[in-house]
Every structure is written in C-alpha cells, then in structure tokens.
Write an enzyme that holds these catalytic residues in place. Sequence first.
Site, PDB file in Angstrom:
ATOM      1  N   LYS A  11       0.888  -1.338  -0.132  1.00  0.00           N
ATOM      2  CA  LYS A  11       0.068   0.073   0.084  1.00  0.00           C
ATOM      3  C   LYS A  11       0.891   1.261  -0.055  1.00  0.00           C
ATOM      4  O   LYS A  11       2.186   1.202   0.291  1.00  0.00           O
ATOM      5  CB  LYS A  11      -1.053   0.206   0.961  1.00  0.00           C
ATOM      6  CG  LYS A  11      -1.849  -0.953   0.901  1.00  0.00           C
ATOM      7  CD  LYS A  11      -3.096  -1.023   2.267  1.00  0.00           C
ATOM      8  CE  LYS A  11      -3.936  -2.208   2.097  1.00  0.00           C
ATOM      9  NZ  LYS A  11      -5.172  -2.248   3.413  1.00  0.00           N
ATOM     10  N   TYR A  51     -12.089  -2.049  -3.851  1.00  0.00           N
ATOM     11  CA  TYR A  51     -12.659  -2.132  -2.466  1.00  0.00           C
ATOM     12  C   TYR A  51     -14.174  -2.085  -2.543  1.00  0.00           C
ATOM     13  O   TYR A  51     -14.792  -1.810  -1.332  1.00  0.00           O
ATOM     14  CB  TYR A  51     -12.095  -1.195  -1.553  1.00  0.00           C
ATOM     15  CG  TYR A  51     -10.668  -1.667  -1.036  1.00  0.00           C
ATOM     16  CD1 TYR A  51     -10.590  -2.808  -0.369  1.00  0.00           C
ATOM     17  CD2 TYR A  51      -9.422  -1.032  -1.208  1.00  0.00           C
ATOM     18  CE1 TYR A  51      -9.300  -3.290   0.083  1.00  0.00           C
ATOM     19  CE2 TYR A  51      -8.269  -1.486  -0.775  1.00  0.00           C
ATOM     20  CZ  TYR A  51      -8.358  -2.624  -0.131  1.00  0.00           C
ATOM     21  OH  TYR A  51      -6.989  -3.206   0.265  1.00  0.00           O
ATOM     22  N   ASN A 114      -2.121   0.330   6.579  1.00  0.00           N
ATOM     23  CA  ASN A 114      -1.581  -1.057   7.273  1.00  0.00           C
ATOM     24  C   ASN A 114      -0.827  -1.689   6.229  1.00  0.00           C
ATOM     25  O   ASN A 114      -0.650  -2.847   6.270  1.00  0.00           O
ATOM     26  CB  ASN A 114      -2.862  -1.860   7.945  1.00  0.00           C
ATOM     27  CG  ASN A 114      -3.703  -2.067   6.518  1.00  0.00           C
ATOM     28  OD1 ASN A 114      -3.808  -1.845   5.629  1.00  0.00           O
ATOM     29  ND2 ASN A 114      -4.789  -2.675   7.115  1.00  0.00           N
ATOM     30  N   HIS A 117      -2.090  -5.562   1.246  1.00  0.00           N
ATOM     31  CA  HIS A 117      -3.366  -6.229   1.227  1.00  0.00           C
ATOM     32  C   HIS A 117      -2.914  -7.555   0.700  1.00  0.00           C
ATOM     33  O   HIS A 117      -2.031  -7.688  -0.056  1.00  0.00           O
ATOM     34  CB  HIS A 117      -4.005  -5.446   0.126  1.00  0.00           C
ATOM     35  CG  HIS A 117      -5.154  -6.079  -0.497  1.00  0.00           C
ATOM     36  ND1 HIS A 117      -6.366  -6.522  -0.063  1.00  0.00           N
ATOM     37  CD2 HIS A 117      -5.292  -7.036  -1.803  1.00  0.00           C
ATOM     38  CE1 HIS A 117      -7.148  -7.416  -0.710  1.00  0.00           C
ATOM     39  NE2 HIS A 117      -6.302  -7.515  -1.827  1.00  0.00           N
ATOM     40  N   GLU A 128      -9.395 -10.649  -8.091  1.00  0.00           N
ATOM     41  CA  GLU A 128      -8.472  -9.269  -7.987  1.00  0.00           C
ATOM     42  C   GLU A 128      -7.189  -9.665  -8.887  1.00  0.00           C
ATOM     43  O   GLU A 128      -6.676  -8.692  -9.504  1.00  0.00           O
ATOM     44  CB  GLU A 128      -7.737  -9.398  -6.436  1.00  0.00           C
ATOM     45  CG  GLU A 128      -9.040  -8.931  -5.539  1.00  0.00           C
ATOM     46  CD  GLU A 128      -8.637  -9.096  -3.916  1.00  0.00           C
ATOM     47  OE1 GLU A 128      -9.475  -8.699  -3.191  1.00  0.00           O
ATOM     48  OE2 GLU A 128      -7.323  -9.339  -3.780  1.00  0.00           O
TER      49      GLU A 128
HETATM   50  P1  RTP Z   1      -7.114  -6.049   3.156  1.00  0.00           P
HETATM   51  O1  RTP Z   1      -8.422  -6.217   2.219  1.00  0.00           O
HETATM   52  O2  RTP Z   1      -6.654  -4.430   2.718  1.00  0.00           O
HETATM   53  O3  RTP Z   1      -6.005  -7.001   2.818  1.00  0.00           O
HETATM   54  O4  RTP Z   1      -7.266  -5.959   4.558  1.00  0.00           O
HETATM   55  P2  RTP Z   1      -8.049  -6.974   5.370  1.00  0.00           P
HETATM   56  O5  RTP Z   1      -8.736  -7.977   4.536  1.00  0.00           O
HETATM   57  O6  RTP Z   1      -7.073  -7.373   6.535  1.00  0.00           O
HETATM   58  O7  RTP Z   1      -9.314  -6.182   6.085  1.00  0.00           O
HETATM   59  P3  RTP Z   1     -10.966  -5.787   5.570  1.00  0.00           P
HETATM   60  O8  RTP Z   1     -11.734  -6.193   6.581  1.00  0.00           O
HETATM   61  O9  RTP Z   1     -10.732  -6.378   4.243  1.00  0.00           O
HETATM   62  O10 RTP Z   1     -10.417  -4.318   5.166  1.00  0.00           O
HETATM   63  C1  RTP Z   1      -9.974  -3.524   4.000  1.00  0.00           C
HETATM   64  C2  RTP Z   1      -9.277  -2.404   4.426  1.00  0.00           C
HETATM   65  O11 RTP Z   1      -9.901  -1.550   5.060  1.00  0.00           O
HETATM   66  C3  RTP Z   1      -9.246  -0.958   6.154  1.00  0.00           C
HETATM   67  N1  RTP Z   1      -9.989  -0.898   7.533  1.00  0.00           N
HETATM   68  N2  RTP Z   1     -10.191   0.295   8.137  1.00  0.00           N
HETATM   69  N3  RTP Z   1     -10.967   1.949  10.220  1.00  0.00           N
HETATM   70  C4  RTP Z   1     -11.059   0.682  10.487  1.00  0.00           C
HETATM   71  O12 RTP Z   1     -11.932  -0.014  11.246  1.00  0.00           O
HETATM   72  C5  RTP Z   1     -11.127  -0.320   9.241  1.00  0.00           C
HETATM   73  N4  RTP Z   1     -11.142  -1.426   9.000  1.00  0.00           N
HETATM   74  C6  RTP Z   1     -10.766  -1.870   8.040  1.00  0.00           C
HETATM   75  C7  RTP Z   1      -7.922  -1.377   6.342  1.00  0.00           C
HETATM   76  O13 RTP Z   1      -7.087  -0.809   5.550  1.00  0.00           O
HETATM   77  C8  RTP Z   1      -7.952  -2.806   5.705  1.00  0.00           C
HETATM   78  O14 RTP Z   1      -6.864  -3.285   5.325  1.00  0.00           O
HETATM   79 MG    MG Z   2      -9.769  -7.707   3.008  1.00  0.00          MG
END
Ligand code: RTP
Ligand code: MG
Length: 143
Positions: A11, A51, A114, A117, A128
């Site tokens: 990212k 997203y 973070n 991804h 994707e």
């Molecule tokens: P990613 O898709 O980016 O690999 O991350 P992930 O699966 O671990 O988490 P996901 O639930 O898919 O969320 C996508 C991205 O959204 C942001 N996020 N912010 N502020 C918050 O509570 C929150 N929750 C999620 C994060 O950047 C997350 O990676």
């Molecule tokens: Mg995710």
Amino acid sequence: MAVERTLSIIKPDAVAKNLIGQIYARFEAAGLRIVAARMLQLSEEQAGAFYAVHKERPFYKDLVTFMTSGPVMVQVLEGESAIQKNRDIMGATDPKKAAAGTLRHDFADSVDENAAHGSDGPETAAAEIEFFFGRDGICPRTR
Ligand code: RTP
Ligand code: MG
C-alpha cells in the site's frame, strides 16, 4: 496442499517508506514466488472498484483516499497455500493486534494505513488477479 496464486498490494504507506524490497524478501523467504508485478497510481475509480465490497462501511471513503494517496506495488504471489501464507505474513488488519514479525506489526502505523493487502480466499484471489493483470497477464514459467 495446493499451489495457489494470490494478489498482494504493497500500500502507499509502505511504498513511501521504501519497503518494497524488504517485503519482497519476506515473500521469497516464505517460499512464495512473484510471478507478476506492476507499480501504479490508483485512480479513485480503480480504488473504489477494488474495495467495492466495503462500499457501505464507515471507513470506505478514507480507504479510497488512502489507496490513491501515492503509488502502490501490486503483485501476484504463487506457491503452496499462497492465499493463507500471504495473510499470515501480513498479520492482523489492525497493526496493534498483529503478531511480531508480521508486515503490519513491523511496518504499519494504523488500521487505516496498514502496509499491505492480500486476497482473502480463492474466489477473491482470482477476481483480484484479473482486475490488475487480466486473464493472460502472467508469464508462464519455463525454468
Ligand atoms: P485488506 O483487504 O486490505 O487486505 O485488509 P483485510 O482483509 O485485513 O481487512 P478488510 O476487512 O478487508 O478491510 C480492508 C481495509 O480497510 C481498512 N479498514 N479500516 N478503520 C477501520 O476500522 C478499518 N477496518 C478496515 C484497512 O485498511 C483494511 O486493510
Ligand atoms: Mg480484505
């Protein structure tokens, strides 16, 4: 165990911190191969579409703004259980909850920024990968 492919994005925060090489080294040390890669600046439309599953979530707008804040490095990783392996390398979504030695623990500052991804399952991985590389965008391995 099966050989899989997964989509990984370094990212904008981690690209800005000059961490591409260190992150690639972790993928390689875990036995994952980088079989396609491109650096690009995502448009708002691209980040929003990527997203789209989070469209109704409160963090969606901030997520799109962040993902368009600078270049990202996008790669396809290939290897045994690549999808889960990459998720393990990344660590928990929130860096505060991520285990030591994971990308998010070691390199990320917040849940919003973070570092990486990774696809979360076989269907999302396929979709994707096609999103960024099309159906035929990956070189066959000849050696
Ligand atoms: P990613 O898709 O980016 O690999 O991350 P992930 O699966 O671990 O988490 P996901 O639930 O898919 O969320 C996508 C991205 O959204 C942001 N996020 N912010 N502020 C918050 O509570 C929150 N929750 C999620 C994060 O950047 C997350 O990676
Ligand atoms: Mg995710």
